[in-house]
Write a protein that holds these residues in place. Structure first.
Motif, short mmCIF file in Angstrom:
data_model
loop_
_atom_site.label_atom_id
_atom_site.label_comp_id
_atom_site.label_asym_id
_atom_site.label_seq_id
_atom_site.Cartn_x
_atom_site.Cartn_y
_atom_site.Cartn_z
N ASP A 195 -2.80 10.05 13.75
CA ASP A 195 -2.00 8.93 13.25
C ASP A 195 -1.40 9.31 11.90
OD1 ASP A 195 -0.81 6.55 12.66
OD2 ASP A 195 -2.58 5.31 13.04
N TYR A 196 -0.34 10.13 11.96
CA TYR A 196 0.32 10.59 10.74
C TYR A 196 0.98 9.44 9.99
CZ TYR A 196 -0.13 15.43 12.44
OH TYR A 196 -0.61 16.63 12.87
N VAL A 197 1.47 8.45 10.72
CA VAL A 197 2.16 7.34 10.07
C VAL A 197 1.22 6.61 9.13
CG1 VAL A 197 3.38 5.17 10.43
CG2 VAL A 197 3.78 7.08 11.99
N LEU A 203 -1.63 7.43 1.78
CA LEU A 203 -1.51 8.29 0.59
C LEU A 203 -0.45 7.76 -0.37
CD1 LEU A 203 -1.82 12.06 1.63
CD2 LEU A 203 -3.11 10.84 -0.12
N VAL A 204 0.67 7.30 0.18
CA VAL A 204 1.71 6.71 -0.67
C VAL A 204 1.16 5.47 -1.38
CG1 VAL A 204 3.97 5.57 -0.70
CG2 VAL A 204 3.62 7.61 0.71
N ARG A 236 7.43 3.78 5.11
CA ARG A 236 6.68 2.54 5.27
C ARG A 236 5.78 2.30 4.05
NH1 ARG A 236 3.41 1.71 10.79
NH2 ARG A 236 5.55 2.05 11.55
N GLY A 237 5.16 3.35 3.55
CA GLY A 237 4.31 3.21 2.38
C GLY A 237 5.08 2.76 1.15
N GLU A 240 6.01 -0.98 1.57
CA GLU A 240 4.87 -1.87 1.35
C GLU A 240 4.47 -1.94 -0.11
OE1 GLU A 240 1.88 -0.45 4.00
OE2 GLU A 240 2.86 -1.29 5.80
N ALA A 241 4.81 -0.92 -0.89
CA ALA A 241 4.53 -0.91 -2.32
C ALA A 241 5.68 -1.51 -3.13
CB ALA A 241 4.25 0.51 -2.80
N GLY A 242 6.74 -1.94 -2.44
CA GLY A 242 7.88 -2.52 -3.12
C GLY A 242 8.78 -1.50 -3.79
N ILE A 243 8.77 -0.28 -3.29
CA ILE A 243 9.58 0.80 -3.87
C ILE A 243 10.74 1.09 -2.92
CG2 ILE A 243 9.62 3.19 -4.67
CD1 ILE A 243 6.58 2.97 -5.09
N VAL A 244 11.96 1.02 -3.43
CA VAL A 244 13.13 1.32 -2.61
C VAL A 244 13.24 2.84 -2.44
CG1 VAL A 244 15.64 1.16 -2.42
CG2 VAL A 244 14.33 -0.72 -3.46
N PRO A 245 13.30 3.34 -1.20
CA PRO A 245 13.38 4.79 -0.99
C PRO A 245 14.61 5.40 -1.65
CG PRO A 245 12.89 3.65 1.06
CD PRO A 245 13.27 2.59 0.07
#
Length: 391
Positions: A195-197, A203-204, A236-237, A240-245
């Motif tokens: 489950d890499y996702v 980790l993120v 996705r990480g 969920e942390a509220g960080i825009v890629p």
């Protein structure tokens, strides 16, 4: 001296003549299927005793062609995976398959057939290898026929797959399970994958908890399913942390040897990164590059920049740096693949089954809080949703 006369192999007909029963009765007893319970116990014992005395052995290939079960599981690898030592990347997979097959009462048959482009052309065009190296020469359909049919079903393993052959196996309704997620355009495959996702997303999340917002992701060159899963977990990480890629923070590492302390310094100075996520390779190049970087002391991990690996570093041993990472449950994945395969064999229809196995978080010693001297990196303006830097 004339060579000794070669002894003729005993047959079920020979056993029938010795015991005074029909050949059909011998076949029922030897097969051991549910119908054999209809045979009288005294007759069954006589047939088995005669078979033992005459040195009779079943022709498993013939039984397979007739649709019977011979309790043989195949293991097919798309490239050479025999380990050079017990730290080899593929060793736990092989061990997991072997141990679970024995636990389930099955023998294991290794397939390693090599083919030609003519063989591959019989089932479709050949797909290049994912890493830019020459495509694997192995082929399931050597001579145009499926050699795996000698076994009841097969566990498949390898990186540089022939996807057209996977499609052909599905069309034949041949039961198989891939170790690792694999996709083809025209069918659903059975697989057991890490489950890499979830592991990458976790980790993120841990880095975000430590205050990191400028996290660079170094992905592998090939666009394989594991790489796509890691990137999905990264995105996705962040969400969920509220960080825009920031698309500028997703880079491709064509060659692990290109990973140098100078590149890391450029990313820290030019992109303002405070953490680095790296997708490992299956050889020693990344391990060597990491050791070289750690030895310079120009960038200290994690004092100057946090670093985590999205998987096990190849050929890792306890005396090497204990990088923060997640670990693939390779033996567990392989064992689960065997169990799924046996479940498929017990079903009337081989409906695909797709399972993911959680990875194990290894804390290591290479991530930490954002350095105090660079704490303002966390306050750097976020990019716009389309990835462009904020004004």
């Amino acid at each position: 001296m004339a060579p000794p006369e070669r002894r003729r192999r005993s047959t079920q007909r020979d056993i029938a003549q010795r015991t005074g029963v029909s050949q059909a009765t011998v076949s029922l007893v030897i097969s051991g299927g549910a119908a054999s319970t209809q045979i009288a116990e005294s007759t069954r014992r006589a047939v088995l005793a005669a078979a033992d005395e005459m040195g009779y052995t079943a022709n498993v290939a013939a039984r397979s062609l007739k649709g019977g079960r011979n309790r043989l599981l195949g293991l097919y690898t798309f490239e050479s995976v025999f380990p050079t030592d017990q730290r080899d990347f593929y060793y736990p997979f092989l061990l997991g398959v072997e141990e679970e097959a024995a636990r389930q009462g099955y023998d294991l048959l290794l397939f390693s057939s090599t083919g030609t482009d003519r063989d591959a052309a019989r089932v479709g065009p050949r797909e290049p290898a994912e890493s830019g190296t020459p495509a694997a020469e192995r082929s399931i359909y050597v001579g145009g026929s499926n050699r795996l049919k000698i076994a009841d079903g097969c566990v498949l393993l390898g990186r540089n797959v022939r996807r057209e052959e996977l499609s052909a196996l599905v069309r034949e309704d041949f039961p198989f399970v891939f170790v690792g997620r694999r996709e083809v355009d025209d069918a659903e495959l059975s697989y057991v994958a890490a489950d890499y996702v979830a592991a990458t997303g976790a980790l993120v999340a841990e880095l975000a908890r430590l205050g990191h917002r400028r996290i660079l992701y170094l992905r592998a060159l090939e666009d394989s399913e594991p790489t796509r899963d890691r990137e999905e977990g990264y995105r996705r990480g962040l969400a969920e942390a509220g960080i825009v890629p920031d698309e500028a923070l997703i880079r491709t590492l064509a060659d692990p040897a290109d990973l140098s302390i100078e590149r890391v310094e450029e990313w820290i100075g030019g992109l303002g990164i405070t953490a680095l996520l790296i997708e490992p390779t299956e050889d020693d190049r990344l391990t060597e590059a990491l050791a070289t970087m750690a030895g310079t002391r120009r960038v200290r991990f994690p004092a100057d920049c946090s670093l985590a690996l999205l998987g096990d570093p190849p050929s890792w041993t306890p005396e090497l740096r204990d990088w923060t990472r997640f670990s693939l449950p390779r033996a567990q994945m392989a064992g689960q693949a065997v169990r799924v395969l046996i479940e498929l064999l017990d079903q009337d229809s081989h409906e695909p089954r797709q399972l993911t196995v959680p990875c194990a978080y290894v804390p290591g010693d290479s991530i930490g809080p954002v350095p105090a001297s660079r704490a303002d990196a966390g306050a750097r303006p976020e990019p716009e949703p389309d990835g462009r830097p904020a004004a």
